[in-house]
Design a protein around this motif. Structure first.
Motif, mmCIF file in Angstrom:
data_model
loop_
_atom_site.group_PDB
_atom_site.id
_atom_site.type_symbol
_atom_site.label_atom_id
_atom_site.label_comp_id
_atom_site.label_asym_id
_atom_site.label_seq_id
_atom_site.Cartn_x
_atom_site.Cartn_y
_atom_site.Cartn_z
ATOM 1 N N ILE A 125 -41.115 15.571 19.585
ATOM 2 C CA ILE A 125 -42.344 15.977 18.908
ATOM 3 C C ILE A 125 -42.187 17.395 18.361
ATOM 4 C CG2 ILE A 125 -44.806 16.513 19.217
ATOM 5 C CD1 ILE A 125 -44.871 14.270 21.331
ATOM 6 N N GLY A 126 -41.497 18.250 19.129
ATOM 7 C CA GLY A 126 -41.246 19.611 18.668
ATOM 8 C C GLY A 126 -40.435 19.638 17.387
ATOM 9 N N LEU A 174 -36.441 10.696 29.196
ATOM 10 C CA LEU A 174 -37.203 10.303 28.013
ATOM 11 C C LEU A 174 -38.525 11.054 27.924
ATOM 12 C CD1 LEU A 174 -36.611 6.442 27.666
ATOM 13 C CD2 LEU A 174 -35.330 8.364 26.717
ATOM 14 N N LYS A 175 -39.102 11.409 29.077
ATOM 15 C CA LYS A 175 -40.328 12.217 29.051
ATOM 16 C C LYS A 175 -40.064 13.561 28.364
ATOM 17 C CE LYS A 175 -42.607 10.307 33.157
ATOM 18 N NZ LYS A 175 -43.045 10.559 34.564
ATOM 19 N N HIS A 176 -38.939 14.190 28.725
ATOM 20 C CA HIS A 176 -38.605 15.471 28.108
ATOM 21 C C HIS A 176 -38.152 15.280 26.666
ATOM 22 C CE1 HIS A 176 -39.196 17.489 31.860
ATOM 23 N NE2 HIS A 176 -38.235 16.812 32.465
ATOM 24 N N ALA A 177 -37.556 14.119 26.376
ATOM 25 C CA ALA A 177 -37.151 13.828 25.000
ATOM 26 C C ALA A 177 -38.374 13.673 24.105
ATOM 27 C CB ALA A 177 -36.306 12.558 24.957
ATOM 28 N N ILE A 178 -39.449 13.132 24.655
ATOM 29 C CA ILE A 178 -40.684 12.972 23.884
ATOM 30 C C ILE A 178 -41.198 14.347 23.452
ATOM 31 C CG2 ILE A 178 -43.118 12.308 24.024
ATOM 32 C CD1 ILE A 178 -42.198 9.991 25.878
ATOM 33 N N PHE A 229 -49.742 13.125 25.202
ATOM 34 C CA PHE A 229 -50.437 13.802 26.305
ATOM 35 C C PHE A 229 -49.436 14.449 27.255
ATOM 36 C CE2 PHE A 229 -54.336 11.104 25.530
ATOM 37 C CZ PHE A 229 -55.183 12.183 25.286
ATOM 38 N N ASN A 230 -48.391 13.706 27.615
ATOM 39 C CA ASN A 230 -47.386 14.256 28.527
ATOM 40 C C ASN A 230 -46.549 15.332 27.860
ATOM 41 O OD1 ASN A 230 -47.519 12.900 31.185
ATOM 42 N ND2 ASN A 230 -47.267 11.040 29.981
ATOM 43 N N GLY A 231 -46.329 15.168 26.544
ATOM 44 C CA GLY A 231 -45.515 16.136 25.828
ATOM 45 C C GLY A 231 -46.226 17.449 25.575
ATOM 46 N N MET A 262 -41.763 23.815 21.879
ATOM 47 C CA MET A 262 -41.739 22.508 22.530
ATOM 48 C C MET A 262 -40.312 22.003 22.722
ATOM 49 S SD MET A 262 -44.982 20.532 20.749
ATOM 50 C CE MET A 262 -44.839 19.108 21.837
ATOM 51 N N MET A 263 -39.436 22.363 21.792
ATOM 52 C CA MET A 263 -38.049 21.900 21.871
ATOM 53 C C MET A 263 -37.287 22.507 23.049
ATOM 54 S SD MET A 263 -36.828 21.731 17.888
ATOM 55 C CE MET A 263 -35.167 21.218 18.356
ATOM 56 N N GLN A 264 -37.838 23.539 23.656
ATOM 57 C CA GLN A 264 -37.183 24.143 24.826
ATOM 58 C C GLN A 264 -37.057 23.148 25.986
ATOM 59 O OE1 GLN A 264 -39.758 27.651 25.283
ATOM 60 N NE2 GLN A 264 -38.032 28.938 24.701
ATOM 61 N N ASN A 265 -37.839 22.074 25.961
ATOM 62 C CA ASN A 265 -37.772 21.063 27.026
ATOM 63 C C ASN A 265 -36.441 20.327 27.059
ATOM 64 O OD1 ASN A 265 -40.563 21.560 27.660
ATOM 65 N ND2 ASN A 265 -40.642 19.480 28.454
#
Length: 424
Positions: free
Chosen positions: A135-136, A127-131, A258-260, A348-351
């Motif tokens: 957002i991306g 979910l951290k990476h999904a955030i 912040f984490n994203g 950002m979507m590369q996450n």
């Protein structure tokens, strides 16, 4: 990338990053005021509240947290302020400011207690990476809409715009130009793209410039909306409901952003940034505007090379200049800003590559969070769907032991948030 260890500062790169981030977020000065106008706050006055709190936020987070983050009034949060607190809950704008203040106090309680770490650690990695990914995608859609690449369709909620649109053509021109500069590794590529497009559109009058509704003279009347918080309905159901819902949005959206935006940030700097935002947020209601959050558009400055608080301070200085140049902001066409936002969202979507796409119990909640952030145009709603789905799916596949107690708590709070949205 953002560790606790000191890094060598490239001042030229930091300033360019700050300029880029400012131009990417500059639309908030006008748009935030127009949204708050529907709540009853005079836009020609609230524009100064937006600028002043952005100055305070950017300078404070740059000096004390030393991160390249833009702190300004939150897009989406301002809609909640107007359409939920004022329209749905029937609060006056003065009462809505009091709700914002109360929600900020709850945010600060979380920020200055062990609850911050408990909540941050309870967020599953997927979910951290999904955030970040969500957002991306959210930014990509904003950029496409802002550049008139996509528009509302006759039979669909969006469709490709007509290629006779000058705004669409200029957006595509700027996108190609900016990508060329970016892939060539030219420093300041985003800023150069914005500058060239702004000059071309204004010199050749390709896109008609709208007359500014704002003037510097109105600043003398600005004190009329300062400190106008109304706590008379503090114990009413609407006030309590609004405070709880807004606090949920501010805590988890800020934590996620912040984490994203700052992947790999160490816990010490995260805490500082999280706390600074809470203090600034408290002042926003006193200054007559909606709450602040870290702006997703901060990523444009980071992609331009911003790594320290100098980037944020540069943005703060730009906001100071904006006070005297409010009418001039209308010279910057949205087609100049949209490609920067699109490219940033793409990066950002590369996450998504860090999410386990094979394990559907990890991927589905992440997928739901990503698409709901983008297509509901609300980061907080996306967070809610993802966090509610995560324990539900884990129970279905018999992996209940993977769910921590705090994750259950967060899920329950977001479920309550969704119920509240249905109720109001």
């Amino acid at each position: 990338m953002f560790s606790k260890y000191p890094i060598k500062v490239d001042y030229k790169k930091e300033v360019l990053a700050g300029l880029t981030a400012f131009f990417a977020i500059s639309y908030v000065i006008i748009v935030n005021s127009m949204i708050l106008a529907e709540a009853g706050i005079p836009p020609e006055l609230s524009v100064f509240g937006t600028i002043i709190i952005s100055i305070i936020g950017c300078v404070a987070i740059g000096l004390f947290a030393k991160v390249p983050i833009v702190i300004t009034t939150g897009m989406g949060v301002n809609s909640f302020f107007t359409y939920t607190l004022v329209y749905s809950l029937k609060l006056s704008w003065q009462e809505a400011l009091a709700v914002s203040f109360s929600a900020s106090v709850i945010y600060l309680i979380v920020a200055y207690t062990p609850l911050t770490n408990l909540l941050a650690d309870a967020v599953p990695e997927s979910l951290k990476h999904a955030i970040t990914t969500g957002i991306g995608l959210f930014l990509v859609i904003i950029g496409l809409e802002k550049g008139s690449v996509i528009v509302k369709g006759d039979h669909t909620f969006m469709q490709l715009n007509d290629f006779s649109s000058p705004l669409l053509l200029m957006t595509l021109f700027t996108l190609v130009l900016t990508l060329f500069l970016f892939f060539k590794g030219i420093q300041g590529s985003f800023f150069i793209g914005i500058l060239i497009t702004t000059v071309i559109t204004n010199v050749f009058n390709i896109i008609p410039r709208e007359k500014s509704l704002f003037s510097l003279q109105a600043i003398t009347d600005y004190p009329q909306i300062v400190g106008k918080l109304d706590f008379s309905g503090f114990l009413s159901g609407g006030f309590i409901l609004g405070t709880f819902s807004l606090a949920m949005i501010l805590i988890f959206e800020s934590m996620g952003l912040f984490n994203g935006i700052l992947p790999g940030i160490d816990n010490h700097r995260f805490k500082k940034a999280f706390r600074v935002n809470g203090i600034v947020m408290l002042f926003s209601s006193l200054l007559g505007t909606s709450p602040t959050i870290p702006a997703a558009e901060s990523s444009t400055g980071i992609q331009e090379g911003g790594r320290t608080g100098i980037t944020a301070i540069t943005v703060g200085i730009c906001f100071v200049a904006a006070i005297f140049m409010i009418p001039l902001l209308s010279f910057i066409p949205s087609s100049a800003l949209a490609p920067v936002i699109i490219i940033t969202g793409c990066l950002m979507m590369q996450n998504i590559r860090f999410i386990n796409l094979v394990d559907l119990s990890e991927w589905f909640p992440a997928f739901l969070m990503i698409v709901m952030m983008a297509f509901s145009m609300s980061i907080s709603d996306g967070l809610a769907f993802g966090f509610v789905a995560y324990p539900l799916v884990k129970v279905f596949v018999g992996k209940i032991k993977q769910i921590s107690k705090m994750t259950w708590v967060i899920s329950a709070l977001f479920f309550a948030y969704l119920i509240v949205k249905i109720w109001i």
